[in-house]
Design an enzyme around this catalytic site. Structure first.
Site, PDB file in Angstrom:
ATOM      1  CE  LYS A  88       3.843   1.638   7.904  1.00 31.09           C
ATOM      2  NZ  LYS A  88       3.646   2.850   8.734  1.00 31.09           N
ATOM      3  NE  ARG A 102      -2.348   0.973   8.934  1.00 25.65           N
ATOM      4  CZ  ARG A 102      -1.682   1.618   7.954  1.00 25.65           C
ATOM      5  NH1 ARG A 102      -1.478   1.048   6.793  1.00 25.65           N
ATOM      6  NH2 ARG A 102      -1.223   2.813   8.162  1.00 25.65           N
ATOM      7  NE  ARG A 120      -2.541   8.627   9.437  1.00 25.71           N
ATOM      8  CZ  ARG A 120      -1.552   9.362   8.905  1.00 25.71           C
ATOM      9  NH1 ARG A 120      -1.590  10.678   8.975  1.00 25.71           N
ATOM     10  NH2 ARG A 120      -0.557   8.779   8.315  1.00 25.71           N
ATOM     11  NE  ARG A 122       3.264  11.736   5.325  1.00 22.88           N
ATOM     12  CZ  ARG A 122       3.013  10.486   5.695  1.00 22.88           C
ATOM     13  NH1 ARG A 122       3.893   9.538   5.453  1.00 22.88           N
ATOM     14  NH2 ARG A 122       1.908  10.170   6.325  1.00 22.88           N
ATOM     15  NE  ARG A 148      -0.686  10.579   3.647  1.00 25.56           N
ATOM     16  CZ  ARG A 148      -0.288   9.400   4.060  1.00 25.56           C
ATOM     17  NH1 ARG A 148       0.800   8.847   3.561  1.00 25.56           N
ATOM     18  NH2 ARG A 148      -0.980   8.738   4.967  1.00 25.56           N
TER      19      ARG A 148
HETATM   20  P1  AMP Z   1      -0.571   4.680   5.159  1.00 26.59           P
HETATM   21  O1  AMP Z   1      -0.151   5.334   3.902  1.00 26.59           O
HETATM   22  O2  AMP Z   1      -0.035   3.278   5.290  1.00 26.59           O
HETATM   23  O3  AMP Z   1      -0.313   5.498   6.393  1.00 26.59           O
HETATM   24  O4  AMP Z   1      -2.165   4.504   5.064  1.00 26.59           O
HETATM   25  C1  AMP Z   1      -3.008   5.628   4.967  1.00 26.59           C
HETATM   26  C2  AMP Z   1      -4.435   5.248   5.346  1.00 26.59           C
HETATM   27  O5  AMP Z   1      -4.923   4.229   4.472  1.00 26.59           O
HETATM   28  C3  AMP Z   1      -4.600   4.677   6.742  1.00 26.59           C
HETATM   29  O6  AMP Z   1      -4.675   5.671   7.744  1.00 26.59           O
HETATM   30  C4  AMP Z   1      -5.904   3.904   6.589  1.00 26.59           C
HETATM   31  O7  AMP Z   1      -7.028   4.777   6.550  1.00 26.59           O
HETATM   32  C5  AMP Z   1      -5.752   3.331   5.196  1.00 26.59           C
HETATM   33  N1  AMP Z   1      -5.077   2.008   5.251  1.00 26.59           N
HETATM   34  C6  AMP Z   1      -3.854   1.691   4.752  1.00 26.59           C
HETATM   35  N2  AMP Z   1      -3.561   0.411   4.979  1.00 26.59           N
HETATM   36  C7  AMP Z   1      -4.627  -0.107   5.657  1.00 26.59           C
HETATM   37  C8  AMP Z   1      -4.921  -1.383   6.210  1.00 26.59           C
HETATM   38  N3  AMP Z   1      -4.053  -2.401   6.126  1.00 26.59           N
HETATM   39  N4  AMP Z   1      -6.117  -1.542   6.807  1.00 26.59           N
HETATM   40  C9  AMP Z   1      -7.002  -0.538   6.903  1.00 26.59           C
HETATM   41  N5  AMP Z   1      -6.775   0.688   6.449  1.00 26.59           N
HETATM   42  C10 AMP Z   1      -5.598   0.915   5.824  1.00 26.59           C
END
Ligand code: AMP
Length: 188
Positions: free
Chosen positions: A15, A90, A146, A129, A135
Site C-alpha cells: 500500500k 480499518r 497484525r 522489510r 520497524r
Molecule cells: P501501517 O503502517 O498502515 O501498517 O500501520 C502501522 C500501525 O499503525 C498499525 O499496525 C496500527 O497499530 C496503527 N494504525 C495505522 N492505521 C490505523 C488505523 N486506521 N486504525 C488504527 N490503528 C492504525
C-alpha cells in the site's frame, strides 16, 4: 476527475509503495495513518506515546484517537480536492466516521482499491522489510498478529464498499510499475 481514494489491503501488500506513486500520478496527497503515527512516535508526542503501545503489539490504535487525527489531516488545504488514504479506515467504526466527515463537506469516496496478496507472500515481504527498515512491529509474531487483526477487523470493510459499488480489487503481486498501472486502469 475527482480523486478521493481509499487503499485497503493486508500489511505487506504494498500500500505504501503504491500510495506514493498514485499520489504523484493523480496529484493528490497520500495520507498514511501508519506514517503519521510513526512520526509522532519518533517525535515523542503524547499521541506517539499512546500509539506506540498499540503499534508494538500489532493492535489497532483506538478509533477515537485515529478518527480525530484523520479529521485534522483531511481538514488541511492540500486535501480539499482529493486524497489517497493509506491504512484508513480499518474498522467499521472508522468507516462510519469517515462517512460523517465527508458528508459534512458534501463529499464522497470515489474508489476503494483493495490490493490483494496471499499470506505467505506478505509475511515474507514483512520479514524482509524488518531487516532493512527495522520497524518495531515487524517481528514474526507481531506480523502474524497484525494479519489476524486485519482479517478480523478490516477485511469485512471490503463487503461494505463492494455493496456501495466502490470496490476495485487489484492483484498486489508482481512488478511495482505494473501494479500501479493496474490500479490506475481500475479507477479510470
Ligand atoms: P501501517 O503502517 O498502515 O501498517 O500501520 C502501522 C500501525 O499503525 C498499525 O499496525 C496500527 O497499530 C496503527 N494504525 C495505522 N492505521 C490505523 C488505523 N486506521 N486504525 C488504527 N490503528 C492504525
Amino acid at each position: 476527475m475527482s480523486s478521493r481514494i481509499i487503499l485497503i489491503g493486508p500489511p505487506g501488500a504494498g500500500k505504501g509503495t503504491q500510495a506514493a506513486r498514485l499520489s504523484e500520478a493523480l496529484g493528490v496527497p497520500a495520507i498514511s495513518t501508519g506514517d503519521i503515527f510513526r512520526a509522532n512516535v519518533k517525535g515523542e508526542t503524547e499521541l506517539g506515546k499512546l500509539a506506540k503501545r498499540y503499534m508494538d503489539a500489532g493492535e489497532y490504535v483506538p478509533d477515537e484517537v485515529t478518527n480525530s487525527m484523520v479529521a485534522d489531516r483531511l481538514g488541511q488545504d492540500d486535501a480539499a480536492d482529493g486524497f489517497l488514504l493509506d491504512g484508513y479506515p480499518r474498522t467499521t467504526a472508522q468507516v462510519e466516521e469517515l462517512d460523517r466527515m465527508l458528508a459534512a463537506e458534501d463529499k464522497a469516496i470515489d474508489h476503494v482499491v483493495e490490493l490483494t496478496a496471499d499470506t505467505d507472500e506478505v509475511v515474507a515481504r514483512l520479514l524482509a522489510r524488518a531487516q532493512t527498515e527495522g520497524r518495531s512491529d515487524d517481528s514474526e509474531d507481531v506480523i502474524r498478529h497484525r494479519l489476524d487483526v486485519y482479517e478480523e477487523q478490516t477485511q469485512p470493510l471490503t463487503d461494505i464498499y463492494r455493496s456501495r459499488g466502490l470496490l476495485r480489487q487489484v492483484d498486489g503481486l508482481g512488478d511495482v510499475d505494473e501494479i500501479t498501472e493496474r490500479i490506475l486502469s481500475a479507477i479510470r
